[in-house]
Scaffold this motif. Sequence first.
Motif, PDB file in Angstrom:
ATOM      1  N   LEU A  66       0.828  -1.215   0.000  1.00 54.34           N
ATOM      2  CA  LEU A  66       0.000   0.000   0.000  1.00 54.34           C
ATOM      3  C   LEU A  66       0.859   1.259   0.000  1.00 54.34           C
ATOM      4  O   LEU A  66       0.593   2.208  -0.755  1.00 54.34           O
ATOM      5  CB  LEU A  66      -0.942   0.012   1.211  1.00 54.34           C
ATOM      6  CG  LEU A  66      -2.110  -0.965   1.177  1.00 54.34           C
ATOM      7  CD1 LEU A  66      -2.808  -1.012   2.534  1.00 54.34           C
ATOM      8  CD2 LEU A  66      -3.094  -0.596   0.080  1.00 54.34           C
ATOM      9  N   VAL A  67       1.905   1.273   0.821  1.00 56.61           N
ATOM     10  CA  VAL A  67       2.790   2.447   0.868  1.00 56.61           C
ATOM     11  C   VAL A  67       3.468   2.651  -0.481  1.00 56.61           C
ATOM     12  O   VAL A  67       3.507   3.774  -1.007  1.00 56.61           O
ATOM     13  CB  VAL A  67       3.825   2.303   2.014  1.00 56.61           C
ATOM     14  CG1 VAL A  67       4.905   3.373   1.919  1.00 56.61           C
ATOM     15  CG2 VAL A  67       3.124   2.362   3.368  1.00 56.61           C
ATOM     16  N   ILE A  68       3.981   1.591  -1.076  1.00 55.31           N
ATOM     17  CA  ILE A  68       4.615   1.687  -2.393  1.00 55.31           C
ATOM     18  C   ILE A  68       3.597   2.165  -3.422  1.00 55.31           C
ATOM     19  O   ILE A  68       3.874   3.073  -4.215  1.00 55.31           O
ATOM     20  CB  ILE A  68       5.215   0.326  -2.819  1.00 55.31           C
ATOM     21  CG1 ILE A  68       6.403  -0.027  -1.942  1.00 55.31           C
ATOM     22  CG2 ILE A  68       5.614   0.349  -4.298  1.00 55.31           C
ATOM     23  CD1 ILE A  68       6.889  -1.466  -2.106  1.00 55.31           C
ATOM     24  N   GLY A  69       2.431   1.565  -3.401  1.00 56.57           N
ATOM     25  CA  GLY A  69       1.391   1.920  -4.377  1.00 56.57           C
ATOM     26  C   GLY A  69       0.991   3.379  -4.297  1.00 56.57           C
ATOM     27  O   GLY A  69       0.939   4.079  -5.313  1.00 56.57           O
ATOM     28  N   PHE A  70       0.711   3.860  -3.095  1.00 54.06           N
ATOM     29  CA  PHE A  70       0.302   5.254  -2.952  1.00 54.06           C
ATOM     30  C   PHE A  70       1.461   6.216  -3.211  1.00 54.06           C
ATOM     31  O   PHE A  70       1.244   7.328  -3.684  1.00 54.06           O
ATOM     32  CB  PHE A  70      -0.357   5.504  -1.591  1.00 54.06           C
ATOM     33  CG  PHE A  70      -1.767   4.991  -1.534  1.00 54.06           C
ATOM     34  CD1 PHE A  70      -2.772   5.612  -2.265  1.00 54.06           C
ATOM     35  CD2 PHE A  70      -2.090   3.877  -0.774  1.00 54.06           C
ATOM     36  CE1 PHE A  70      -4.076   5.136  -2.233  1.00 54.06           C
ATOM     37  CE2 PHE A  70      -3.397   3.397  -0.745  1.00 54.06           C
ATOM     38  CZ  PHE A  70      -4.392   4.028  -1.476  1.00 54.06           C
ATOM     39  N   ALA A 115      -7.157   5.805  -6.512  1.00 52.62           N
ATOM     40  CA  ALA A 115      -6.813   5.318  -5.172  1.00 52.62           C
ATOM     41  C   ALA A 115      -7.677   4.126  -4.777  1.00 52.62           C
ATOM     42  O   ALA A 115      -7.175   3.152  -4.193  1.00 52.62           O
ATOM     43  CB  ALA A 115      -6.964   6.439  -4.155  1.00 52.62           C
ATOM     44  N   ALA A 116      -8.959   4.178  -5.090  1.00 55.29           N
ATOM     45  CA  ALA A 116      -9.869   3.089  -4.718  1.00 55.29           C
ATOM     46  C   ALA A 116      -9.493   1.789  -5.425  1.00 55.29           C
ATOM     47  O   ALA A 116      -9.486   0.716  -4.802  1.00 55.29           O
ATOM     48  CB  ALA A 116     -11.314   3.474  -5.035  1.00 55.29           C
ATOM     49  N   PHE A 117      -9.186   1.864  -6.720  1.00 55.76           N
ATOM     50  CA  PHE A 117      -8.810   0.655  -7.445  1.00 55.76           C
ATOM     51  C   PHE A 117      -7.407   0.191  -7.082  1.00 55.76           C
ATOM     52  O   PHE A 117      -7.128  -1.016  -7.092  1.00 55.76           O
ATOM     53  CB  PHE A 117      -8.984   0.840  -8.951  1.00 55.76           C
ATOM     54  CG  PHE A 117     -10.389   0.556  -9.395  1.00 55.76           C
ATOM     55  CD1 PHE A 117     -10.759  -0.707  -9.819  1.00 55.76           C
ATOM     56  CD2 PHE A 117     -11.356   1.545  -9.347  1.00 55.76           C
ATOM     57  CE1 PHE A 117     -12.062  -0.985 -10.195  1.00 55.76           C
ATOM     58  CE2 PHE A 117     -12.664   1.291  -9.724  1.00 55.76           C
ATOM     59  CZ  PHE A 117     -13.023   0.022 -10.149  1.00 55.76           C
ATOM     60  N   SER A 167      -1.450  -1.158  -8.733  1.00 49.02           N
ATOM     61  CA  SER A 167      -1.580  -2.150  -7.654  1.00 49.02           C
ATOM     62  C   SER A 167      -0.761  -3.399  -7.959  1.00 49.02           C
ATOM     63  O   SER A 167      -0.093  -3.936  -7.073  1.00 49.02           O
ATOM     64  CB  SER A 167      -3.052  -2.506  -7.404  1.00 49.02           C
ATOM     65  OG  SER A 167      -3.577  -3.336  -8.409  1.00 49.02           O
ATOM     66  N   GLY A 168      -0.830  -3.847  -9.188  1.00 55.60           N
ATOM     67  CA  GLY A 168      -0.046  -5.039  -9.562  1.00 55.60           C
ATOM     68  C   GLY A 168       1.451  -4.805  -9.432  1.00 55.60           C
ATOM     69  O   GLY A 168       2.196  -5.671  -8.945  1.00 55.60           O
ATOM     70  N   TYR A 169       1.885  -3.626  -9.839  1.00 57.19           N
ATOM     71  CA  TYR A 169       3.304  -3.281  -9.734  1.00 57.19           C
ATOM     72  C   TYR A 169       3.729  -3.175  -8.267  1.00 57.19           C
ATOM     73  O   TYR A 169       4.785  -3.705  -7.873  1.00 57.19           O
ATOM     74  CB  TYR A 169       3.565  -1.985 -10.493  1.00 57.19           C
ATOM     75  CG  TYR A 169       5.008  -1.577 -10.538  1.00 57.19           C
ATOM     76  CD1 TYR A 169       5.959  -2.367 -11.179  1.00 57.19           C
ATOM     77  CD2 TYR A 169       5.441  -0.412  -9.928  1.00 57.19           C
ATOM     78  CE1 TYR A 169       7.289  -1.997 -11.220  1.00 57.19           C
ATOM     79  CE2 TYR A 169       6.772  -0.030  -9.961  1.00 57.19           C
ATOM     80  CZ  TYR A 169       7.692  -0.828 -10.610  1.00 57.19           C
ATOM     81  OH  TYR A 169       9.012  -0.450 -10.639  1.00 57.19           O
ATOM     82  N   ALA A 170       2.912  -2.539  -7.456  1.00 53.19           N
ATOM     83  CA  ALA A 170       3.235  -2.358  -6.035  1.00 53.19           C
ATOM     84  C   ALA A 170       3.311  -3.705  -5.317  1.00 53.19           C
ATOM     85  O   ALA A 170       4.216  -3.928  -4.501  1.00 53.19           O
ATOM     86  CB  ALA A 170       2.211  -1.454  -5.363  1.00 53.19           C
ATOM     87  N   VAL A 171       2.383  -4.606  -5.627  1.00 53.49           N
ATOM     88  CA  VAL A 171       2.408  -5.936  -5.007  1.00 53.49           C
ATOM     89  C   VAL A 171       3.679  -6.676  -5.416  1.00 53.49           C
ATOM     90  O   VAL A 171       4.347  -7.305  -4.580  1.00 53.49           O
ATOM     91  CB  VAL A 171       1.136  -6.740  -5.363  1.00 53.49           C
ATOM     92  CG1 VAL A 171       1.283  -8.210  -4.993  1.00 53.49           C
ATOM     93  CG2 VAL A 171      -0.077  -6.135  -4.680  1.00 53.49           C
ATOM     94  N   SER A 172       4.048  -6.584  -6.682  1.00 56.17           N
ATOM     95  CA  SER A 172       5.268  -7.289  -7.146  1.00 56.17           C
ATOM     96  C   SER A 172       6.513  -6.749  -6.454  1.00 56.17           C
ATOM     97  O   SER A 172       7.450  -7.497  -6.181  1.00 56.17           O
ATOM     98  CB  SER A 172       5.392  -7.197  -8.674  1.00 56.17           C
ATOM     99  OG  SER A 172       5.759  -5.891  -9.075  1.00 56.17           O
TER     100      SER A 172
END
Length: 175
Positions: A66-70, A115-117, A167-172
């Motif tokens: 979440l931190v990376i994504g945001f 942000a929601a997605f 989101s996919g990039y942040a999770v990876s």
Amino acid sequence: MARWIDKFCQYDQRSFRWLNRRLQRWCRHQLVRWVSRSGDGYVYAIIALVMSLYLGAASVVPITALVIGFAIEVPLFCLLKRVLKRQRPYHKNPHFTSVILAHDQFSFPSGHTTAAFLFAGIMSSFFPTWAWLLYSWAAAIGASRVLLGVHYPGDIAAGAALGYVISGYAVSLAL
């Protein structure tokens, strides 16, 4: 290319007007405002805090994602808005009155929807049984932004796609 963009904008504006006319009784409903507010940034922080209290060490990877994504999402959508400079519906059409006024001047892409997605995508990666609820909530946030008169449907589609990809990039990166 410019002709394609003009066609897209015309279609988007017509779709916006059609939706706001057809769903007019919902536009001023308190539930729509609540759904929109549920996409404000502090809600994600509260959920992350509750998750860390409830899951302890097991929450480190999802919160890291979440931190990376945001950290990617916020500057990126701000940059896109400043570069593309798409006027909000109530700026483009002075005869239209939105239910709320947005915090910034430009509309493309929708920051709330992005942000929601992003949140839905990351959380669904770690808690797949909740995916249907998370994506439904994200879609409702996007729809609320159109109903409140601050975004066109295309802003929502772009925000959803952008949030999902990030989101996919942040999770990876977090794994």
